[in-house]
Scaffold this active site. Structure first.
Site, short mmCIF file in Angstrom:
data_model
loop_
_atom_site.label_atom_id
_atom_site.label_comp_id
_atom_site.label_asym_id
_atom_site.label_seq_id
_atom_site.Cartn_x
_atom_site.Cartn_y
_atom_site.Cartn_z
N ALA A 62 0.85 -1.19 0.00
CA ALA A 62 0.00 0.00 0.00
C ALA A 62 0.89 1.24 0.00
O ALA A 62 2.00 1.20 0.52
CB ALA A 62 -0.87 0.01 1.25
N GLY A 107 0.45 -5.09 0.74
CA GLY A 107 -0.60 -5.18 -0.29
C GLY A 107 -0.12 -5.81 -1.58
O GLY A 107 -0.91 -6.40 -2.32
N GLU A 110 -0.37 -9.40 -1.01
CA GLU A 110 -1.80 -9.73 -0.94
C GLU A 110 -2.41 -9.80 -2.35
O GLU A 110 -3.26 -10.64 -2.64
CB GLU A 110 -2.53 -8.69 -0.09
CG GLU A 110 -2.15 -8.78 1.39
CD GLU A 110 -2.75 -7.66 2.21
OE1 GLU A 110 -2.35 -6.50 2.03
OE2 GLU A 110 -3.64 -7.94 3.05
N GLU A 130 3.40 -5.25 7.64
CA GLU A 130 2.48 -4.28 8.25
C GLU A 130 2.75 -4.06 9.73
O GLU A 130 2.65 -2.96 10.24
CB GLU A 130 1.02 -4.74 8.05
CG GLU A 130 0.48 -4.53 6.64
CD GLU A 130 0.80 -5.66 5.68
OE1 GLU A 130 1.67 -6.51 5.99
OE2 GLU A 130 0.20 -5.68 4.59
N1 DAK Z 1 4.52 3.40 -0.32
C1 DAK Z 1 4.92 4.57 -0.86
N2 DAK Z 1 6.13 4.76 -1.42
C2 DAK Z 1 6.98 3.73 -1.43
C3 DAK Z 1 6.63 2.47 -0.88
C4 DAK Z 1 5.33 2.32 -0.31
N3 DAK Z 1 4.89 1.14 0.20
N4 DAK Z 1 7.67 1.64 -1.02
C5 DAK Z 1 8.64 2.34 -1.63
N5 DAK Z 1 8.23 3.58 -1.89
C6 DAK Z 1 8.96 4.67 -2.54
C7 DAK Z 1 10.04 5.23 -1.61
O1 DAK Z 1 9.49 6.19 -0.74
C8 DAK Z 1 10.99 5.82 -2.62
O2 DAK Z 1 10.47 7.07 -3.05
P1 DAK Z 1 11.36 8.42 -3.03
O3 DAK Z 1 11.84 8.54 -1.63
O4 DAK Z 1 12.45 8.12 -4.02
O5 DAK Z 1 10.41 9.49 -3.47
C9 DAK Z 1 10.91 4.86 -3.79
O6 DAK Z 1 9.69 4.17 -3.65
C10 DAK Z 1 12.05 3.85 -3.81
O7 DAK Z 1 12.04 3.19 -2.54
P2 DAK Z 1 13.38 3.02 -1.65
O8 DAK Z 1 14.32 4.14 -1.88
O9 DAK Z 1 12.94 2.75 -0.28
O10 DAK Z 1 14.01 1.70 -2.32
P3 DAK Z 1 14.96 0.65 -1.62
O11 DAK Z 1 15.42 -0.23 -2.73
O12 DAK Z 1 15.99 1.31 -0.76
O13 DAK Z 1 14.03 -0.21 -0.63
C11 DAK Z 1 12.02 -1.46 -0.05
C12 DAK Z 1 13.01 -1.02 -1.16
C13 DAK Z 1 10.87 -2.20 -0.72
C14 DAK Z 1 12.74 -2.40 0.93
C15 DAK Z 1 11.53 -0.20 0.71
O14 DAK Z 1 11.10 0.76 -0.25
C16 DAK Z 1 10.41 -0.47 1.64
O15 DAK Z 1 10.64 -0.98 2.74
N6 DAK Z 1 9.19 -0.09 1.23
C17 DAK Z 1 8.02 -0.19 2.10
C18 DAK Z 1 7.53 -1.63 2.21
C19 DAK Z 1 6.27 -1.65 3.06
O16 DAK Z 1 6.38 -1.51 4.30
N7 DAK Z 1 5.14 -1.72 2.39
C20 DAK Z 1 3.85 -1.43 2.99
C21 DAK Z 1 3.33 -2.61 3.81
S1 DAK Z 1 1.82 -2.20 4.57
C22 DAK Z 1 -5.31 -0.82 5.16
C23 DAK Z 1 -4.78 -1.63 6.14
C24 DAK Z 1 -3.52 -2.15 5.94
C25 DAK Z 1 -2.80 -1.85 4.78
C26 DAK Z 1 -3.39 -1.08 3.79
C27 DAK Z 1 -4.65 -0.55 3.97
N8 DAK Z 1 -6.57 -0.18 5.37
C28 DAK Z 1 -7.30 -0.50 6.58
C29 DAK Z 1 -7.03 0.80 4.47
C30 DAK Z 1 -1.44 -2.32 4.68
C31 DAK Z 1 -0.75 -2.13 3.68
C32 DAK Z 1 0.64 -2.45 3.38
O17 DAK Z 1 0.93 -2.85 2.30
#
Ligand code: DAK
Length: 255
Positions: A62, A107, A110, A130
């Site tokens: 997400a 997500g 998922e 998450e």
């Molecule tokens: N969201 C937004 N931007 C993201 C992102 C994300 N999930 N993942 C990466 N990016 C963006 C980064 O901010 C960066 O943007 P800039 O800073 O350059 O503008 C760009 O993508 C490149 O990312 P990194 O620089 O971080 O790249 P790395 O290779 O260093 O690292 C990584 C890759 C995948 C390890 C890292 O980006 C990372 O940890 N990303 C986040 C992973 C994550 O935690 N995903 C979300 C999980 S939670 C809901 C309830 C629950 C949920 C949704 C809705 N409702 C009740 C509505 C849960 C949702 C989830 O998915």
């Protein structure tokens, strides 16, 4: 457009197209995905392939930047939108394959779990992180992951938020196969292993297996008896059995 829908021969291909954000699922992207899935459902492809744009990610989950500062009512609507969209994918009339070409977190995993099958590149990394954000999955992960890898593994992944590599994903059944070379070409080659068979009969098989996991055995066996009998009603079954008797290759249509 954050979603690209193309046709490659008999297959539909959806590409998540926000490589600058590692294809993170903004609400706009989820809505675009829903519209694309409606088109796929009506379009007559033999299978749907889903992959992520760029070399790094299938989908990083997400869009975290969008998730903050919203009312609880808006969060609930967000979860329902994501769930409804992924349910559409789950219920497509044709099988779907997630081609996990890099990160598949939250997500993103998922989404892959809502596909019929999953294949992954050797550098793929998967997880439901998450918990590290103080959250739990909201787009179906708590329900679909245990159905794919079992309760204990699902609990461990959700409670630790740890990253699972491709080899472990293969070993635990999270993905069906690891691929090398061009991910889309490999996805097509994988889908060709079943896409020539009868589409409705593949649908009966998918439905029967899905029902196995939420139905007591006796009920599930009744469902299997019904669906396997229904297969005999198709012209494809007549063709398949006639071809066997006549020692020729069957020609399946869509019926
Ligand atoms: N969201 C937004 N931007 C993201 C992102 C994300 N999930 N993942 C990466 N990016 C963006 C980064 O901010 C960066 O943007 P800039 O800073 O350059 O503008 C760009 O993508 C490149 O990312 P990194 O620089 O971080 O790249 P790395 O290779 O260093 O690292 C990584 C890759 C995948 C390890 C890292 O980006 C990372 O940890 N990303 C986040 C992973 C994550 O935690 N995903 C979300 C999980 S939670 C809901 C309830 C629950 C949920 C949704 C809705 N409702 C009740 C509505 C849960 C949702 C989830 O998915």
């Amino acid at each position: 457009m954050s979603i690209e829908l193309t046709r490659i021969e008999e297959f539909a291909l959806i590409t998540l197209n926000r490589p600058e954000a590692l294809n993170a699922l903004s609400f706009a992207l989820i809505r675009d995905l829903g519209r694309a899935l409606d088109e796929v459902a009506a379009g007559g492809a033999r299978a749907l392939l889903i992959t992520g744009a760029g070399a790094k990610a299938f989908c990083a989950g997400a869009d975290i930047k969008e998730l903050t500062g919203r009312s609880l009512a808006a969060q609930k609507q967000g979860a329902e939108l994501g769930q409804a969209t992924f349910a559409k994918l789950d219920r497509l009339p044709m099988p779907s394959v997630a081609i996990i070409n890099g990160y598949a977190f939250g997500g993103g995993l998922e989404l892959a779990l809502a596909c019929t099958l999953r294949i992954a590149t050797r550098n793929a990394k998967m997880g439901l992180p998450e918990i590290k954000l103080g959250l739990i999955p909201g787009y179906g992960g708590t329900q679909r992951l245990p159905r794919v890898v079992g309760e204990a593994r699902a609990l461990e992944m959700i409670m630790t938020g740890r990253t699972v590599g491709a080899e472990e994903a293969l070993r635990t059944g999270l993905v069906n196969r690891l691929i090398e070379g061009d991910p889309v070409e490999q996805g097509i080659a994988f889908a060709r292993e079943f896409s020539g068979y009868s589409l409705p009969v593949l649908g009966f098989g998918r439905e029967a297996v899905k029902r196995a996991l939420d139905t007591p055995l006796n009920e599930g066996l009744k469902i299997e008896a019904d669906l396997s009998t229904l297969a005999f009603q198709t012209r494809d079954a007549n063709e398949g059995m006639a071809a066997f008797m006549e020692k020729r290759k069957p020609k399946f249509g869509d019926h």
